[in-house]
Design a protein around this motif. Sequence first.
Motif, PDB file in Angstrom:
ATOM      1  N   UNK A 458       0.812  -1.220   0.000  1.00 36.92           N
ATOM      2  CA  UNK A 458       0.000   0.000   0.000  1.00 36.92           C
ATOM      3  C   UNK A 458       0.841   1.264   0.000  1.00 36.92           C
ATOM      4  N   UNK A 459       2.101   1.171   0.451  1.00 37.78           N
ATOM      5  CA  UNK A 459       2.987   2.336   0.460  1.00 37.78           C
ATOM      6  C   UNK A 459       3.801   2.448  -0.829  1.00 37.78           C
ATOM      7  N   UNK A 460       3.659   1.488  -1.719  1.00 36.00           N
ATOM      8  CA  UNK A 460       4.360   1.555  -2.997  1.00 36.00           C
ATOM      9  C   UNK A 460       5.666   0.802  -3.045  1.00 36.00           C
ATOM     10  N   UNK A 461       5.996   0.035  -2.008  1.00 36.14           N
ATOM     11  CA  UNK A 461       7.240  -0.734  -1.998  1.00 36.14           C
ATOM     12  C   UNK A 461       7.052  -2.053  -2.736  1.00 36.14           C
ATOM     13  N   UNK A 462       8.057  -2.405  -3.515  1.00 38.83           N
ATOM     14  CA  UNK A 462       7.990  -3.603  -4.355  1.00 38.83           C
ATOM     15  C   UNK A 462       8.848  -4.718  -3.758  1.00 38.83           C
ATOM     16  N   UNK A 463       8.294  -5.921  -3.719  1.00 40.30           N
ATOM     17  CA  UNK A 463       9.036  -7.121  -3.314  1.00 40.30           C
ATOM     18  C   UNK A 463       9.087  -8.074  -4.505  1.00 40.30           C
ATOM     19  N   UNK A 464      10.285  -8.471  -4.904  1.00 44.76           N
ATOM     20  CA  UNK A 464      10.438  -9.444  -5.981  1.00 44.76           C
ATOM     21  C   UNK A 464      10.363 -10.840  -5.362  1.00 44.76           C
ATOM     22  N   UNK A 465       9.448 -11.649  -5.863  1.00 42.27           N
ATOM     23  CA  UNK A 465       9.259 -12.988  -5.286  1.00 42.27           C
ATOM     24  C   UNK A 465       9.741 -14.091  -6.215  1.00 42.27           C
ATOM     25  N   UNK A 476       0.908 -29.826  -9.273  1.00 45.98           N
ATOM     26  CA  UNK A 476      -0.133 -28.802  -9.327  1.00 45.98           C
ATOM     27  C   UNK A 476       0.061 -27.660  -8.357  1.00 45.98           C
ATOM     28  N   UNK A 477       1.052 -27.765  -7.461  1.00 47.83           N
ATOM     29  CA  UNK A 477       1.338 -26.694  -6.497  1.00 47.83           C
ATOM     30  C   UNK A 477       2.419 -25.773  -7.050  1.00 47.83           C
ATOM     31  N   UNK A 478       2.162 -24.463  -7.019  1.00 48.61           N
ATOM     32  CA  UNK A 478       3.179 -23.489  -7.441  1.00 48.61           C
ATOM     33  C   UNK A 478       4.181 -23.260  -6.312  1.00 48.61           C
ATOM     34  N   UNK A 479       5.468 -23.407  -6.635  1.00 53.69           N
ATOM     35  CA  UNK A 479       6.544 -23.199  -5.657  1.00 53.69           C
ATOM     36  C   UNK A 479       7.448 -22.106  -6.182  1.00 53.69           C
ATOM     37  N   UNK A 480       7.798 -21.149  -5.317  1.00 54.63           N
ATOM     38  CA  UNK A 480       8.561 -19.980  -5.729  1.00 54.63           C
ATOM     39  C   UNK A 480      10.007 -20.115  -5.249  1.00 54.63           C
ATOM     40  N   UNK A 481      10.961 -20.301  -6.175  1.00 55.25           N
ATOM     41  CA  UNK A 481      12.353 -20.556  -5.798  1.00 55.25           C
ATOM     42  C   UNK A 481      12.970 -19.494  -4.902  1.00 55.25           C
TER      43      UNK A 481
END
Length: 581
Positions: A458-465, A476-481
Amino acid sequence: MAGSSSPSLSLVHGPLESPLCYLTLGQLVDQQSDRYGSKEALIVPWSGARLSFYDLSQRTQELARGLLAIGVRKGDRIAIFSSDDERFAELFLAVARIGAILVILNKTYTILECDRAIRHTDASMLFLGDMVNRTATVTLIQHLQIHPIPGLKNIILMRTEHVEATWTLTWNDVLCAGASVAKKMLDQVQQEVRCHDTVNFQFTSGTTGAPKAVMLSHFGIINNGRICGYHLNMTPEDTVCCPPPMFHAFGLVCGLICSLAVGSAVIYPSRDFDAHTIVDALIQERCTVLHGVPTMIVVMLQQLQERGQQIETVRTGMLGGMKVPSAMVSEMKERFPRMEVTIVYGQFHAATPPFQRFTIDLALGMTETSAACFITSESDTTVQKLETVGKVLPHVWAKIVDSQGHLLPVECRGELCVSGVMVQKGYYKDKKKTDAAMVWDEEGMLWLHTGDEATIDAEGYCRITGRIKDIIIRGGENIYPTEIEERLMEHPVIEQAAVVGLKDDVYGEVVAAFLQSLPLQVRPSLNEVKGWVRQAFGRHKAPAHVFWVGPEDLIHEYPATGSGKIRKDALRKMGNMMLDT
């Protein structure tokens, strides 16, 4: 104004008040020559070059006249395959003066990769260094003699007087030819160049696929360089040490163009990365700014440790390319006690408390955005500095969308899209990929789909996931390295981690971790690694396979692009091959 954001939707933009620069590179060089004159602009210790702003203006005019004399015209593609030196910089600026386009070949390219890049970009000239990536380039000349490329008229040898064939020239040949071209003609040609014209092709690093030729403009790289310089509070009193190579946007834009735009001096310490030479330059030139990628910094820190030295003059700089281990931050604090670091493109995770007098900032950027587009500021909280890549830079817009391109609420994961002054013009001769990446919205704004998965709060900060293409789909499950990599690097023995999905008969894909351990430490077993991850995440996110990377292991070092990014496509291929054996 620090930019604004929607309170409920993942849509933000940076400050719009600061004026933009509507100059071409030729105009910028001449303007800075008038402003700074004899002040040093470019230093190359290994070649002995020390060029002032005036020198850079005069020499690039002479070279531009030479280019006109040998037939280069506006819009022509001129390729360069060279290590870093003053002639690389001079050629870039000279080509820009006459409206031609510099095709910058990755210096890690093989002969066949150079051949493909030259053919793909329809280059009419090739400027060739004598040694590139510590390898003599004579074999490339021999290859091109046997396999001629239609339209390639000349090879210009940048650092040798020995002519290999009738269709090769030397650097001095080009300069001498320029005597036949009147300055008035050059002035007329320069008047036809516009700031929004394409000035160079910068190849993507290709960590997940074949590299693409990104078309960048004078306007984009000059303004991105200026904004980065102002963020670092750079002034004409600064001296920048820039080990990142000029074939990459980091070294070219954040190094050369940024320094040129703010009036600083920039140093390219060695042809190819050499920690000893870089440390010498830092000390002898009393550098105040240092750029690099973590793999470079590690070796430089080892060099300083061996010497038992600290460097007090360096006050700021940028890191980029990959994650920064917290152990490195501790050592940087010790060896560079005054340094504030901006991390470009990536995420940093620290398991240790924030350090006094050592500020870690983050920034996000990519080749298609000329360099940076997100960055943190000194006033941000510790959490914002350590867990986000900050807010968008001035004159930049960003949003998070789903797979259908619909705008998502804040904090929802989706694809990061950016728009603004720094965005590429497209991929050369690749309409399909350009149309896929560059999308117009209903309001007529052009958005670059980055391929990065991210959230905006909400404050405009970006997190790269993570990367959209890096997502592992296990049953079928999405896993984020990214989150698994960060957890792994919290382990006291693990120095670096790269996570990819490998094939599996039951689940389709499973998690595999390629790990690098700290020296002289007992490595954890597979079960211990699984247990470490399971303390934070569900069982399905624990690695099914662990491969160690080191001098005594099957994988001696991480496969990397020339800019230091780990090539996950190569890791995936190696991992699947090892499972088959």
